[in-house]
Design a protein around this motif. Structure first.
Motif, short mmCIF file in Angstrom:
data_model
loop_
_atom_site.label_atom_id
_atom_site.label_comp_id
_atom_site.label_asym_id
_atom_site.label_seq_id
_atom_site.Cartn_x
_atom_site.Cartn_y
_atom_site.Cartn_z
N PHE A 86 0.93 -1.37 0.06
CA PHE A 86 0.07 -0.11 0.09
C PHE A 86 0.83 1.27 -0.04
O PHE A 86 0.50 2.17 -0.50
CB PHE A 86 -0.79 -0.06 1.30
N MET A 87 1.77 1.20 0.80
CA MET A 87 2.74 2.35 0.98
C MET A 87 3.50 2.55 -0.42
O MET A 87 3.62 3.75 -0.93
CB MET A 87 3.69 2.04 1.96
N ASN A 88 3.93 1.73 -0.79
CA ASN A 88 4.74 1.65 -2.35
C ASN A 88 3.62 2.13 -3.47
O ASN A 88 4.08 2.96 -4.29
CB ASN A 88 5.21 0.31 -2.74
N LEU A 89 2.40 1.71 -3.47
CA LEU A 89 1.67 2.27 -4.67
C LEU A 89 0.91 3.70 -4.04
O LEU A 89 0.07 4.04 -4.66
CB LEU A 89 0.27 1.39 -4.72
N ASN A 90 1.42 3.98 -2.81
CA ASN A 90 0.69 5.49 -2.44
C ASN A 90 -0.82 5.28 -2.07
O ASN A 90 -1.48 6.36 -2.41
CB ASN A 90 1.17 6.50 -3.37
N LEU A 91 -0.91 4.30 -1.82
CA LEU A 91 -2.56 3.94 -1.39
C LEU A 91 -2.77 4.44 0.11
O LEU A 91 -1.86 4.27 0.92
CB LEU A 91 -3.20 2.58 -1.42
N LYS A 92 -3.93 5.18 0.33
CA LYS A 92 -3.99 5.51 1.68
C LYS A 92 -5.12 4.59 2.35
O LYS A 92 -6.14 4.86 2.73
CB LYS A 92 -4.99 6.96 1.61
N ILE A 93 -4.66 3.17 2.06
CA ILE A 93 -5.39 2.24 2.96
C ILE A 93 -4.59 1.93 4.23
O ILE A 93 -3.51 1.73 4.23
CB ILE A 93 -5.56 1.00 2.16
N ASN A 94 -5.55 1.87 5.35
CA ASN A 94 -4.84 1.48 6.46
C ASN A 94 -4.96 -0.28 6.64
O ASN A 94 -6.12 -0.66 6.25
CB ASN A 94 -5.62 1.90 7.54
N VAL A 95 -3.97 -0.80 6.84
CA VAL A 95 -4.00 -2.26 6.81
C VAL A 95 -4.78 -2.91 7.60
O VAL A 95 -5.37 -4.01 7.53
CB VAL A 95 -2.66 -2.99 6.70
N PHE A 96 -5.04 -2.16 8.71
CA PHE A 96 -6.02 -2.67 9.71
C PHE A 96 -7.50 -2.64 9.44
O PHE A 96 -8.26 -3.22 9.64
CB PHE A 96 -5.85 -2.02 11.01
N ASP A 97 -7.59 -1.82 8.02
CA ASP A 97 -9.01 -2.03 7.85
C ASP A 97 -9.33 -3.09 6.74
O ASP A 97 -10.56 -3.22 6.30
CB ASP A 97 -9.27 -0.76 6.94
N VAL A 98 -8.36 -3.92 6.48
CA VAL A 98 -8.58 -4.80 5.57
C VAL A 98 -9.43 -6.09 6.33
O VAL A 98 -8.94 -6.36 7.39
CB VAL A 98 -7.29 -5.48 5.11
N ASN A 99 -10.51 -6.42 5.66
CA ASN A 99 -11.33 -7.36 6.53
C ASN A 99 -10.41 -8.69 6.58
O ASN A 99 -10.02 -9.31 5.64
CB ASN A 99 -12.59 -7.82 5.57
N PRO A 100 -10.39 -9.28 7.78
CA PRO A 100 -9.60 -10.41 8.20
C PRO A 100 -9.87 -11.84 7.34
O PRO A 100 -9.14 -12.69 7.01
CB PRO A 100 -9.53 -10.56 9.63
N ILE A 101 -11.23 -11.32 6.88
CA ILE A 101 -11.64 -12.69 6.04
C ILE A 101 -10.66 -13.06 4.90
O ILE A 101 -10.49 -14.13 4.42
CB ILE A 101 -13.04 -12.63 5.71
N LEU A 102 -10.01 -11.75 4.52
CA LEU A 102 -9.29 -11.94 3.19
C LEU A 102 -8.09 -12.84 3.44
O LEU A 102 -7.77 -13.59 2.73
CB LEU A 102 -8.94 -10.66 2.79
N TYR A 103 -7.29 -12.71 4.78
CA TYR A 103 -6.29 -13.66 4.90
C TYR A 103 -6.93 -14.89 5.10
O TYR A 103 -6.04 -15.73 4.62
CB TYR A 103 -5.72 -13.23 6.17
N ALA A 104 -7.89 -15.50 5.54
CA ALA A 104 -8.57 -16.54 5.68
C ALA A 104 -8.54 -17.20 4.39
O ALA A 104 -8.52 -18.21 4.29
CB ALA A 104 -9.87 -16.54 6.54
N TYR A 105 -9.36 -16.52 3.33
CA TYR A 105 -9.49 -17.03 1.98
C TYR A 105 -7.99 -17.40 1.54
O TYR A 105 -8.07 -18.30 0.86
CB TYR A 105 -10.02 -15.89 1.20
N ILE A 106 -6.99 -16.52 1.70
CA ILE A 106 -5.61 -16.79 1.24
C ILE A 106 -5.11 -18.10 1.76
O ILE A 106 -4.77 -19.06 1.03
CB ILE A 106 -4.80 -15.64 1.44
N VAL A 107 -5.15 -18.25 3.11
CA VAL A 107 -4.65 -19.41 3.72
C VAL A 107 -5.26 -20.59 3.19
O VAL A 107 -4.70 -21.70 2.74
CB VAL A 107 -4.99 -19.34 5.39
N PHE A 108 -6.72 -20.65 3.29
CA PHE A 108 -7.45 -21.80 2.87
C PHE A 108 -7.41 -22.19 1.48
O PHE A 108 -7.11 -23.44 1.10
CB PHE A 108 -8.94 -21.77 3.28
N THR A 109 -7.08 -21.33 0.67
CA THR A 109 -6.95 -21.53 -0.86
C THR A 109 -5.50 -22.17 -0.97
O THR A 109 -5.59 -23.08 -1.66
CB THR A 109 -7.14 -20.12 -1.53
N LEU A 110 -4.77 -21.60 -0.27
CA LEU A 110 -3.32 -22.08 -0.50
C LEU A 110 -3.24 -23.43 -0.16
O LEU A 110 -2.55 -24.47 -0.84
CB LEU A 110 -2.24 -21.27 0.09
N ASN A 111 -3.73 -23.93 1.11
CA ASN A 111 -3.84 -25.24 1.77
C ASN A 111 -4.73 -26.25 0.79
O ASN A 111 -4.31 -27.25 0.39
CB ASN A 111 -4.57 -24.97 3.11
#
Lengths: 236, 236, 250
Positions: A86-111
């Protein structure tokens, strides 16, 4: 031993609200993992140089490490990576605003991709090369031969294992609470913590998972019956 | 997120973790022991039990297969003390957590093993048993000397898979406060006030992966050694 | 020496044996013929209690037992006095040829190991496998496997050997080697009951032929009679079908 039945009933309905979350975790992970798993299977079957090795290591890693650690690693790694991005892309998104379900999707997809690739691989290998050759001999392109002849057959063979992967995935999503995702387990845990009614809460979700997983198993069995009709010998 | 990733910590933390590998392996060993014994009883019921015991064994297996490990672990950890107290008046408050972990995972492993044993038994041709009794071996001798060794060879790959599954699921034991290798890792992270979490998780991941590879390798060798009767010029 | 009386057996609603009597004397080579489904294999398996008959009596030497509820003790005693050669050999996959033969000696009959190995070697030599002691079944041809099966049977020195279609799983070119071994055994006076479709073997080697059909014994007698002057129409039909150029005296 006395169980607070009133609490159990209440928790039951609260935990039920977690079912859509649990099922969406499972469904989306399966959906995202399937194409990746298919290409991983193809890479291994056709011994594509480099790729084959990478897939083997990947599958071995997922197979060889606890799901909980996969979750913990990704959950502590991904937010900082995203933040960097986000910083590199100069996006004003706070990483804490990311819905944690996104991480869950990633973990379970990879698994799931790793598990599915093994299922696809063994299923594709049971369809004889003769089927592919016969399809090509009547003028079908390799792509058509796969999509019309080989894959439909492989899918039927793979169904029981697909059912197992799905049930394991649903069971695995019970760890999503580690990422603060509000699935069945998380909701029950929260309810339990108010009055220390842990036994009741866990017995309740114990039953919910039994119903859920048995339902999925049943669905796969019916699907197998329906799709596998061509394999039954003709009567008489 | 403010602190850079320190790969050197991964190496540093491993010696702190390894002393607790013993606990992890002891739990796996104990579970394999108790779980296999109970699994054998279940398998026996499934293969040659009365209708009712067969039904119960199948039902038990279905329930366990539909239950996430963490839910089973919690149900046992929170529920068993109440059950013991309520039914036979035993106060298990002072019991070591190992006790509950062993019970939860043995209950689960038994269901898995019963299926492994059943399918292995089913794969040995009935003629082997018939030939053994026809030359005068007792039923028991025929089973122990002829059928069982062949079952074991068939069961080996599935047993290895189950063992790896157990090792991985066993990583959840820390959630009830057991200090196995995983639990130690969590403690270390706590002592560092949450710093070096990722490094610690990676170290743990590497250790688990290493053990899994070791298990796979050794089973592979055993299998090759044991199946010498099953390969040859005209293997059918 | 061996007698079966009034043997009945059903599989579900299918009655396979409907009251069969046979008797075998020492040194007899009895061949049981009949179309498939006639119950001959079931009868043979009942002798060794591989199949539990619904009704019937077995008299074997000094043992007399009801087939439907024989004691474990009697079953084992009868199994020790007899040996079985299977259609699909059923060699123990996890044992070498030699170990397949010693197993019954060492474990069931408590023969000391050295002696058992000695006996097993002799049995394997007899069936022409002196160069295959340490081979696993999967390394042997079908004919060789069946000869090990026969060696396993003769090594325990049984009063009778039961052969259940010993050549029907074999490729045609391998049948001869097995039949030759069986002929050799017959010549030495081994008591044998053989279920087979090999007509030449029945004609040349048997001293008694039993023709079964539909779960009963239709006709029995010396091969000379059965093959040349069968009395029953069903026997004639069967023989006509089996042997194309069959030519019997009316």
């Amino acid at each position: 031993m006395t169980l607070n039945t009133e609490f159990m009933l209440e928790t039951f309905f609260i935990a039920l609200k977690g079912i859509p979350v649990t099922l969406s975790l499972a469904a989306i992970s399966l959906l995202l993992a399937s194409p990746a798993a298919f290409f991983m299977a193809i890479a291994r079957i056709n011994r594509i140089k480099g790729l084959q090795k990478a897939v083997t290591v990947y599958v071995s890693f997922v197979r060889g490490t606890p799901m909980i650690l996969q979750i913990l690693v990704i959950y502590s790694l991904l937010p900082s990576l995203l933040n960097q991005l986000f910083m590199n892309l100069n996006l004003k998104i706070n990483v804490f605003d990311v819905n944690p379900i996104l991480y869950a999707y990633i973990v379970f997809t990879l698994n799931t991709a790793a598990a599915l690739s093994e299922v696809f691989r063994s299923a594709l290998q049971t369809v004889s090369i003769g089927q592919l050759e016969a399809a090509q001999s009547i003028g079908l392109s390799t792509y058509k031969a796969y999509t019309r002849i080989v894959i439909p057959q492989a899918l039927v063979v793979a169904l029981p294992n697909l059912g197992n992967v799905t049930v394991n995935l649903i069971k695995g999503t019970s760890l999503a609470f580690m990422m603060t995702v509000k699935d069945i387990t998380a909701l029950a845990k929260i309810e339990a913590s108010y009055g220390y009614n842990y036994i009741e809460a866990y017995i309740v979700i114990f039953f919910i998972y039994i119903i859920l997983c048995s339902g999925v198993q049943l669905a796969f069995r019916l699907l197998e019956k329906y799709l596998g009709g061509y394999r039954k010998p003709a009567a008489g | 997120m403010t602190r850079p990733f320190e790969p050197s910590f991964i190496i540093e933390v491993i010696p702190q973790l390894l002393p607790f590998l013993g606990t992890t392996l002891a739990i796996v060993t104990g579970t394999v022991l108790f779980g296999s014994m109970f699994g054998f009883i279940l398998a026996r019921a499934k293969i040659r039990g009365r209708k009712i015991s067969k039904l119960l064994a199948d039902l038990y297996t279905a329930i366990i297969r539909a239950t996430p490990s963490i839910v089973l672990l919690f149900v046992v950890f929170y529920g068993l003390p109440e059950l013991l107290l309520g039914t036979i008046g035993i106060n298990s408050n002072g019991y070591n957590k190992v006790f509950f972990v062993l019970i939860a995972f043995s209950l689960q492993f038994a269901a898995v093993m019963s299926e492994v044993m059943r399918s292995a038994y089913g794969s040995v041709d009935k003629g082997q048993y018939e030939a053994a009794v026809s030359i005068g071996l007792s039923e028991r001798q025929a089973f122990i000397r002829i059928v069982l060794p062949q079952c074991i060879v068939v069961a080996l790959p599935n047993f290895a898979n189950s063992l790896i599954g157990l090792l991985k699921e066993g990583a959840l034991a820390y959630t009830i406060g057991l200090t196995d290798i995983m639990g130690k890792g969590i403690l270390i992270i706590g002592n560092n006030y949450g710093a070096y979490a990722l490094e610690t998780y990676i170290a743990l991941t590497a250790i688990y992966w290493g053990i899994t590879l070791l298990i796979e390798k050794s089973f592979h060798l055993t299998e090759n050694h044991l199946s010498r009767g099953n390969k040859g010029i005209s293997a059918s | 020496m061996l007698e079966l009386k009034n043997v009945h057996k059903s599989f579900g609603r299918n009655e396979v044996l409907k009251g069969v009597d046979i008797s075998v004397e020492k040194g007899d080579v009895v061949v049981i013929l009949g179309p498939s489904g006639s119950g001959k294999t079931t009868l043979l398996r009942s002798i060794n209690f591989l199949e539990k008959a619904d009704k019937g009596t077995i008299v074997f030497g000094d043992i007399e037992a009801k087939l439907e509820n024989a004691s474990k003790h009697d079953i084992r005693a009868i199994r020790k006095k007899s040996a079985f050669v299977f259609q699909n050999y059923n060699l123990f996959h996890n044992r070498t040829a030699l170990q397949n033969v010693t197993e019954g000696l060492i474990v069931a009959r408590k023969v000391p190991k050295a002696e058992a190995v000695e006996k097993a070697r002799k049995a394997l030599d007899k069936v022409g496998l002196s160069d295959r002691y340490d081979y696993y079944p999967s390394q042997l041809s079908g004919g060789q496997q069946q000869r090990v099966g026969i060696a396993r049977a003769i090594a325990v020195n049984p009063d009778v050997i039961l052969f259940d279609e010993p050549t029907s799983a074999l490729d045609p070119e391998l049948i001869g080697e097995v039949l030759n071994v069986m002929k050799e055994l017959a010549k030495e006076g081994t008591t044998m009951i053989v279920v087979t479709h090999e007509m030449t073997f029945a004609q040349e080697v048997a001293n008694k032929v039993i023709f079964m059909d539909g779960g009963v014994v239709v006709e029995e007698g010396p091969p000379g009679e059965i093959f040349t002057r069968p009395k029953e129409e069903r026997t004639k039909q069967f023989l006509r079908r089996i042997i194309n150029d069959f030519d019997y005296v009316i």
